[in-house]
Enzyme design. Structure first.
Site, PDB file in Angstrom:
ATOM      1  N   GLU A 162      24.973  40.593  31.810  1.00 36.64           N
ATOM      2  CA  GLU A 162      24.292  41.826  31.432  1.00 36.64           C
ATOM      3  C   GLU A 162      23.198  42.146  32.445  1.00 36.64           C
ATOM      4  OE1 GLU A 162      22.550  41.705  27.513  1.00 36.64           O
ATOM      5  OE2 GLU A 162      21.140  43.285  28.079  1.00 36.64           O
ATOM      6  N   ARG A 195       9.241  37.165  29.391  1.00 34.83           N
ATOM      7  CA  ARG A 195       9.849  36.883  28.096  1.00 34.83           C
ATOM      8  C   ARG A 195       9.833  35.384  27.820  1.00 34.83           C
ATOM      9  NH1 ARG A 195      14.923  41.244  28.189  1.00 34.83           N
ATOM     10  NH2 ARG A 195      13.569  43.017  28.708  1.00 34.83           N
ATOM     11  N   ARG A 253      20.109  39.040  37.837  1.00 36.91           N
ATOM     12  CA  ARG A 253      21.563  38.995  37.669  1.00 36.91           C
ATOM     13  C   ARG A 253      22.262  39.883  38.683  1.00 36.91           C
ATOM     14  NH1 ARG A 253      21.097  39.234  31.111  1.00 36.91           N
ATOM     15  NH2 ARG A 253      20.195  37.155  30.854  1.00 36.91           N
ATOM     16  N   ARG A 301      18.851  33.283  33.221  1.00 39.53           N
ATOM     17  CA  ARG A 301      17.902  33.588  32.136  1.00 39.53           C
ATOM     18  C   ARG A 301      16.527  33.085  32.554  1.00 39.53           C
ATOM     19  NH1 ARG A 301      18.484  34.931  26.886  1.00 39.53           N
ATOM     20  NH2 ARG A 301      20.718  34.707  27.067  1.00 39.53           N
ATOM     21  N   SER A 356      20.707  47.599  30.070  1.00 45.71           N
ATOM     22  CA  SER A 356      20.857  47.966  28.671  1.00 45.71           C
ATOM     23  C   SER A 356      20.237  49.341  28.546  1.00 45.71           C
ATOM     24  CB  SER A 356      20.113  46.937  27.814  1.00 45.71           C
ATOM     25  OG  SER A 356      20.488  47.052  26.472  1.00 45.71           O
TER      26      SER A 356
END
Length: 415
Positions: A348, A261, A389, A276, A351
């Site tokens: 997070e 990403r 994470r 991130r 998802s």
RNA sequence: GGAGAGUUGCCAGAGCGGUUGAAUGGGACGGUCUCGAAAACCGUUGUAUCCUUACGGGUACCCAGGGUUCGAAUCCCUGACUCUCCGCCA
């Protein structure tokens, strides 16, 4: 993709969805263009009918050795008109298609309405924040003390956000991937697939990453291929443009993949350590189900992701995303946020989303319904889980006072 | 990277530029026959979209996109994929 007929019949609902999702698709223009299209289509088809009839006539005249030159001349003029109309129609269809691809999915009923994450709803909390009788350190400090990461060298060879895992860090990450894969395979009965990391443009459109998020994707210009941002993309598109036998559903796949990403526009946000990244590893679960089963499937998949966190005894909460925080393609999403005691935040790690028939319609994924007709199925997917994470939470949760890590306890979970 | 062959309906496999949405075979489904089954025989069997209350009808689709033509599954161009051979290579 939203069916144009649905838009025509429910334009208020669709407009509300666009607004609630902070999107800007112009529904009025779409409907106007569609009306124009239908008109032209009708004229075109009638003309084609005449043309087809005349062609038959010419054929029979010629078979009877008659003279068709009069008719041929007339048809020559009509052919030009048909060609002209056809071009116009193709151009309109293309424009309409492009506009339709920019219409987001409609949030499911009951999803909290709100413009951003502040309207998200915490629906569940599991476990407790751990208590330490010393000052809890964050994962980066722990990683440095134990030589688990080499971020500076990752930055040197690729750039920031491209982590290098080292020693026990690398082994731990690999073990986590393997553990999660096996967990979903054996306890949740998913079939593993190992898929390409580079996909073509059509595939990216199929799951809804394109056209909206092109700037967030890594792209290989020479071949017009994209590095996948998640295994959802190749796995969901596995069945693009197919009609699956009804009894083959549900199809459940789990896949490990690296994810890429660009994270355009998020510079300087949550960048410490592994929070991130531009490249990370993730185990993804994906389901293809009959429409009437998607609601239950969503609940199950949330639980399946939860079990990974529960296995490690990590405190987390489940958050139901508000309309403004839902992704473009999703109609209902639950995030899992794990507690990172050293960082002092919820992160997070998963998802889980239901897309209804939105992706199926874009990608052309259908099944043979009970009435024997092909129908669009529903797609769902969820992270189960993303490793960085999870590593953060685990390292911070299992840290020792002396700066070490209870690796044996972590291993015990995975055996 | 070079050379060649191919891509047609659920599958196999025909297809002369005109009555082909597509022969034929298989499969599947329905029926006849049978106590039942098999065999045999008969029939049905694509998708999308538009018009129609319905019956029914129109249009498009033979890998994809262009082109030629009054008319294209059929001719031409480009691309994708598959197979064979050569080269290169983990």
């Amino acid at each position: 993709m939203i069916d144009i007929r649905f838009i025509n019949a429910n334009h208020k609902l669709v407009k509300a969805a666009v607004q609630n999702k902070n999107e800007k698709a112009d529904i009025d223009s779409i409907m106007a263009l569609d009306e124009e299209r239908r008109g032209l289509q009708f004229v075109f088809e009638n003309l084609r009918k005449l043309q087809n009839q005349a062609s038959q006539e010419i054929a029979s005249i010629k078979r009877a050795k008659g003279d068709a030159s009069q008719l041929l001349q007339e048809m020559g003029e009509m052919a030009a008109e048909v060609k002209n109309l056809n071009q116009k129609l193709a151009e309109i269809n293309q424009r309409l298609e492009a506009m339709l691809l920019g219409v987001p999915n409609i949030p499911a009923a009951g999803v909290p309405v709100g413009k951003d994450e502040s309207a998200n709803r915490v629906v569940k909390s599991w476990g407790e924040k751990p208590e330490f009788d010393f000052e809890a350190k964050d994962h980066l400090t722990i990683a440095e003390a134990n030589d688990l990461l080499d971020l500076p060298r990752g930055a040197k060879i690729s750039g920031s956000g491209f982590p290098v895992y080292k020693g026990l860090g690398a082994q731990l990450e690999r073990a986590l991937i393997n553990f999660m894969l096996n967990y979903h395979i054996h306890h949740h009965h998913y079939t593993e697939v190992s898929v390409p990391l580079l996909v073509n443009r059509q595939t990216m459109i199929g799951t809804g990453q394109l056209p909206k998020l092109e700037d967030d994707m890594y792209h290989v210009d020479l071949d017009d291929l994209f590095l996948i941002p998640t295994a959802e993309v190749p796995v969901t598109n596995l069945y693009a443009n197919e009609v699956l036998p009804g009894d083959s559903l549900p199809i459940k796949h789990v896949a490990y993949s690296a994810c890429f990403r660009r994270e355009a526009g998020s510079y300087g946000k949550d960048t410490r350590g592994l929070q991130r990244l531009h490249q990370f590893n993730k185990v993804e679960i994906v389901r293809f189900v009959k429409p009437e089963e998607s609601q239950q499937a969503l609940d199950e998949m949330v639980q399946e992701a939860e079990r990974i966190l529960q296995a490690f005894g990590l405190h987390y909460r489940v958050v139901e995303l508000a309309t403004g925080d839902l992704s473009f393609a999703s109609e209902h999403t639950y995030d899992l946020e794990v507690w990172a005691p050293g960082t002092g935040r919820y992160l997070e790690v998963s998802s889980v989303s239901c897309f209804g028939d939105f992706q199926a319609r874009r990608a052309g994924i259908r099944y043979r319904a009970a009435d024997g007709k092909p129908a669009f199925l529903h797609t769902l997917n969820g992270s189960g889980l993303a490793t960085p994470r999870l590593m953060i939470a685990i390292l911070e949760h299992y840290q020792k006072q002396d700066g070490g890590v209870h690796f044996k306890d972590i291993l015990k979970v995975m055996l």
